[in-house]
Write a protein that holds these residues in place. Sequence first.
Motif, PDB file in Angstrom:
ATOM      1  N   ALA A  43      11.926  -3.124 -57.429  1.00  0.00           N
ATOM      2  CA  ALA A  43      11.239  -1.827 -57.360  1.00  0.00           C
ATOM      3  C   ALA A  43      10.722  -1.414 -58.736  1.00  0.00           C
ATOM      4  O   ALA A  43       9.598  -0.915 -58.864  1.00  0.00           O
ATOM      5  CB  ALA A  43      12.180  -0.767 -56.800  1.00  0.00           C
ATOM      6  N   LYS A  47       6.917  -0.802 -59.741  1.00  0.00           N
ATOM      7  CA  LYS A  47       6.526   0.523 -60.225  1.00  0.00           C
ATOM      8  C   LYS A  47       5.925   0.445 -61.625  1.00  0.00           C
ATOM      9  O   LYS A  47       4.902   1.063 -61.908  1.00  0.00           O
ATOM     10  CB  LYS A  47       7.733   1.458 -60.224  1.00  0.00           C
ATOM     11  CG  LYS A  47       7.388   2.879 -60.556  1.00  0.00           C
ATOM     12  CD  LYS A  47       8.555   3.802 -60.313  1.00  0.00           C
ATOM     13  CE  LYS A  47       8.080   5.236 -60.439  1.00  0.00           C
ATOM     14  NZ  LYS A  47       9.058   6.185 -59.969  1.00  0.00           N
ATOM     15  N   CYS A 138       0.580   2.006 -53.538  1.00  0.00           N
ATOM     16  CA  CYS A 138       1.295   0.715 -53.546  1.00  0.00           C
ATOM     17  C   CYS A 138       0.319  -0.429 -53.331  1.00  0.00           C
ATOM     18  O   CYS A 138       0.505  -1.520 -53.855  1.00  0.00           O
ATOM     19  CB  CYS A 138       2.325   0.666 -52.422  1.00  0.00           C
ATOM     20  SG  CYS A 138       3.633   1.859 -52.577  1.00  0.00           S
TER      21      CYS A 138
END
Length: 190
Positions: A43, A47, A138
């Motif tokens: 993650a 990110k 995303c």
Amino acid sequence: MKIELLDQNHVKIILSADELADSGLTYQTLDERDPRARELFFALIHKAGALLNRDFSSGSVRIEAYPYADGGCLLFLSHTPKEGSAAGGLCSPVAFCYPSLRSVIPLAAGIEAHFSHMLLQSALYRLGRYCVLLLYPCARPDKRLISLLSQEGEAFTADSAHVPALLREYAQPILTENATAVLAAVSQTD
């Protein structure tokens, strides 16, 4: 969480003890063999790539962890690009200008209701007399999201990869994190 690009292939991330605890981890239990740690690392890589407009998905990423203040940790991501891979980001940020904050509040509620799962982060800035909503998707933004954003606003005309830097330099920050969630909560109290 603080993410800082040190150079083209090196990123520094600071996580607080609370942020680690949200993943069920502490600095002492941060182990690459733990599925919770691997999920956190993936993650963070995604990110950091999206926020900094870098593609860390090809090649290899090395993560070094060090203890930090109050039980948090300091992570250094070192990216070695795959030979022959093109440079660039995961997905460019999307920015739209609106005439007032009043027009952004109901829009944010719609974004949170239907598109929040597609966003890594959002921010809101004041640029002259306009409000600029900055979204970090995303993946390539859904046509329905662009349609919603276009109803009352106009797409920011600068090169999208440079918009965050331009806004940090020339605009006044209103909400630098989770802007759509905060504004959606405001719309529910009206």
